[in-house]
Design a protein around this motif. Structure first.
Motif, mmCIF file in Angstrom:
data_model
loop_
_atom_site.group_PDB
_atom_site.id
_atom_site.type_symbol
_atom_site.label_atom_id
_atom_site.label_comp_id
_atom_site.label_asym_id
_atom_site.label_seq_id
_atom_site.Cartn_x
_atom_site.Cartn_y
_atom_site.Cartn_z
ATOM 1 N N SER A 25 18.251 -2.475 59.180
ATOM 2 C CA SER A 25 17.764 -3.290 57.953
ATOM 3 C C SER A 25 19.726 -3.389 58.383
ATOM 4 O O SER A 25 20.149 -3.263 59.567
ATOM 5 C CB SER A 25 17.990 -2.709 57.009
ATOM 6 O OG SER A 25 18.544 -1.610 56.223
ATOM 7 N N GLU A 200 13.472 -4.315 50.178
ATOM 8 C CA GLU A 200 13.066 -3.364 51.536
ATOM 9 C C GLU A 200 12.355 -3.516 52.213
ATOM 10 O O GLU A 200 11.869 -2.844 53.206
ATOM 11 C CB GLU A 200 13.006 -1.894 50.493
ATOM 12 C CG GLU A 200 14.108 -1.327 49.435
ATOM 13 C CD GLU A 200 15.008 -0.527 50.018
ATOM 14 O OE1 GLU A 200 15.074 -0.589 51.297
ATOM 15 O OE2 GLU A 200 15.943 -0.557 49.354
ATOM 16 N N ASP A 203 11.618 -1.360 55.954
ATOM 17 C CA ASP A 203 10.191 -0.173 55.663
ATOM 18 C C ASP A 203 9.380 -0.734 56.232
ATOM 19 O O ASP A 203 8.494 -0.395 56.674
ATOM 20 C CB ASP A 203 10.274 0.266 54.428
ATOM 21 C CG ASP A 203 11.703 0.841 53.821
ATOM 22 O OD1 ASP A 203 12.360 0.777 54.505
ATOM 23 O OD2 ASP A 203 11.946 1.009 52.409
HETATM 24 MG MG MG Z 1 16.491 -0.204 53.443
#
Ligand code: MG
Ligand code: ASP
Length: 441
Positions: A25, A200, A203
């Motif tokens: 990330s 997020e 992921d």
């Molecule tokens: Mg993350």
């Protein structure tokens, strides 16, 4: 992932594996800053937006410099030059995008994706380069080559079949002894524009690729030691959970546990690939293991909470009653792709807890044809997840021992999903959650 020591640590972790595929990330704060810059530009403050871009530029440059200084290697001058060049290219592209947004005075969806993904584009390139300085055979791969999606900007749906095909090229990279390093969170729409997978999303990228490649395991390395009974940043006595089922972990993600993207576990679950959530700062902590079956004998598994909820009530006009009423309400929600977090219905009215207030106006304009609308904003949703049905009665009682009935706007229980949710005023949410957690965990 925001300083050179952490990067070293991350690369050391990667070294432990035989055939790793790495998804990274953005560095800490970067995505948030990029989003902020684009909003500032849209509001007419180009100068501030550009200064944020400069900050992002300097931070990454410093990171690479510090890393290379601490890890001397004969190739370092070359590595530094290629990193400097790449970061400068991305920052100049970023500034152009910000100027465009500024001129348009509007932040079109696709624009935000193009801007927000720059953090991952930079971090994946730089991490691969830093690997070279440690004599690793790391190779940057642009995620747009692998993560193919539809054009629903902001939360694009991945095209699993295409991702499956494209992941084949990663096998070739591995076979030739290299470790692919890919940016998470972003991908590519059919027309070649950049899309993002939502909060997020890194992921999710990892599990999409892990699933496509039939990986032995998918590991999510983060800054906490696994999935906790509740968010440890807010709930002081939250504890890590050693083992979870895919089902319960997915429910937790949906209901606001900020560790996983809600769709992350789907590709893993389909192929029965175990998912581990681990702490990159404490790599020897066992973290959380997520698998198909996981028994537990606690009354309740976890508690999550979610701010910025809206309660939308639609009361049917007398002409639109019965099942056609509910059908029309839910059809409208579906058209806007709005997931519902909790729902209470009577024959002639329905109250829905939603988290996406952006689309609310359009939605209510449509629903006005079905009934009268009431909207209550600034709500928070506290959910107890993985309830043992036999302890339901007790739990209910315990919850109401810590919160009084007047504080609650809505309460729902779903037997199928074993979830009890309460909606309260947003400003009381964390406090309420803490009280419930201390009582039950
Ligand atoms: Mg993350
Ligand atoms: N950088 C993105 C975000 O902040 C994706 C991620 O970190 O998973 O949501």
């Amino acid at each position: 992932m925001n300083d050179h020591q952490t990067w070293k640590q991350v690369l050391e972790i990667i070294k432990r594996y035989e055939y790793p595929v790495v998804i990274v990330s953005a560095t800490a704060r970067t995505t948030r800053q990029l989003v902020e810059a684009s909003k500032l530009a849209a509001m007419g403050n180009l100068e501030k937006a550009h200064s944020i871009a400069d900050e992002v530029h300097e931070r990454h440059q410093k990171l690479v410099n510090d890393f290379l200084n601490e890890n001397p290697h004969q190739k370092n001058q070359l590595i530094k030059e290629s990193c400097d060049k790449k970061v400068a290219e991305h920052i100049s592209k970023l500034k152009k995008l910000l100027e465009y947004v500024y001129k348009q005075q509007d932040l079109a969806d696709g624009m935000l994706d193009a801007i927000a993904s720059i953090g991952e584009q930079i971090s994946s390139y730089l991490l691969a380069q830093c690997g070279l300085a440690l004599d690793m055979l790391t190779q940057f791969i642009d995620a747009k080559k692998i993560i193919k999606t539809d054009a629903e900007y902001g939360k694009a749906t991945p095209n699993r079949a295409l991702i499956g095909q494209k992941s084949g090229s990663l096998e070739t990279v591995l076979d030739s002894g290299f470790t692919p390093i890919i940016g998470g969170f972003y991908g590519e729409a059919p027309d070649g524009t950049t899309t993002t997978l939502g909060f997020e999303g890194s992921d999710y990228s990892a599990s999409l690729i892990g699933g496509a490649m039939h990986a032995q395991a998918i590991e999510i390395w983060t800054d906490v030691s696994g999935i906790y009974t509740s968010d440890p940043r807010f709930i002081t006595d939250a504890k890590p959970i050693a083992e979870l089922s895919y089902f319960d972990a997915t429910e937790m993600a949906y209901f606001g546990a900020k560790v996983l993207h809600p769709s992350t576990l789907k590709p893993a679950q389909e192929r029965n690939i175990p998912v581990f959530v681990k702490n990159m700062f404490k790599p020897n902590d066992s973290g959380t293991k997520i698998i198909r079956e996981s028994g537990h004998n606690r009354d309740v598994l976890a508690m999550s909470f979610k701010p910025e909820m809206v309660l939308l009530t639609v009361s049917a006009y007398e002409t639109v009653m019965g099942y056609s009423f509910l059908t029309r309400v839910f059809a409208a929600l579906e058209r806007h792709r709005l997931p519902v977090d909790a729902v209470n219905t009577t024959e002639a009215s329905v109250t829905i807890a939603l988290s996406d207030s952006i689309k609310l106006e359009k939605l209510s304009n449509e629903l006005i044809e079905v009934g009268t609308i009431t909207i209550e904003q600034h709500k928070g949703l506290v959910s107890l997840i993985g309830i043992q049905l036999s302890s339901m009665k007790d739990l209910n009682q315990q919850v109401f021992e810590v919160i009084t009935k007047e504080e609650v706007d809505m309460i729902t229980f779903t037997k199928e999903k074993r979830i009890l949710s309460v909606v309260v005023a947003e400003e009381r949410m964390v406090e309420t959650a803490q009280k419930i957690h201390s009582k039950l965990f």
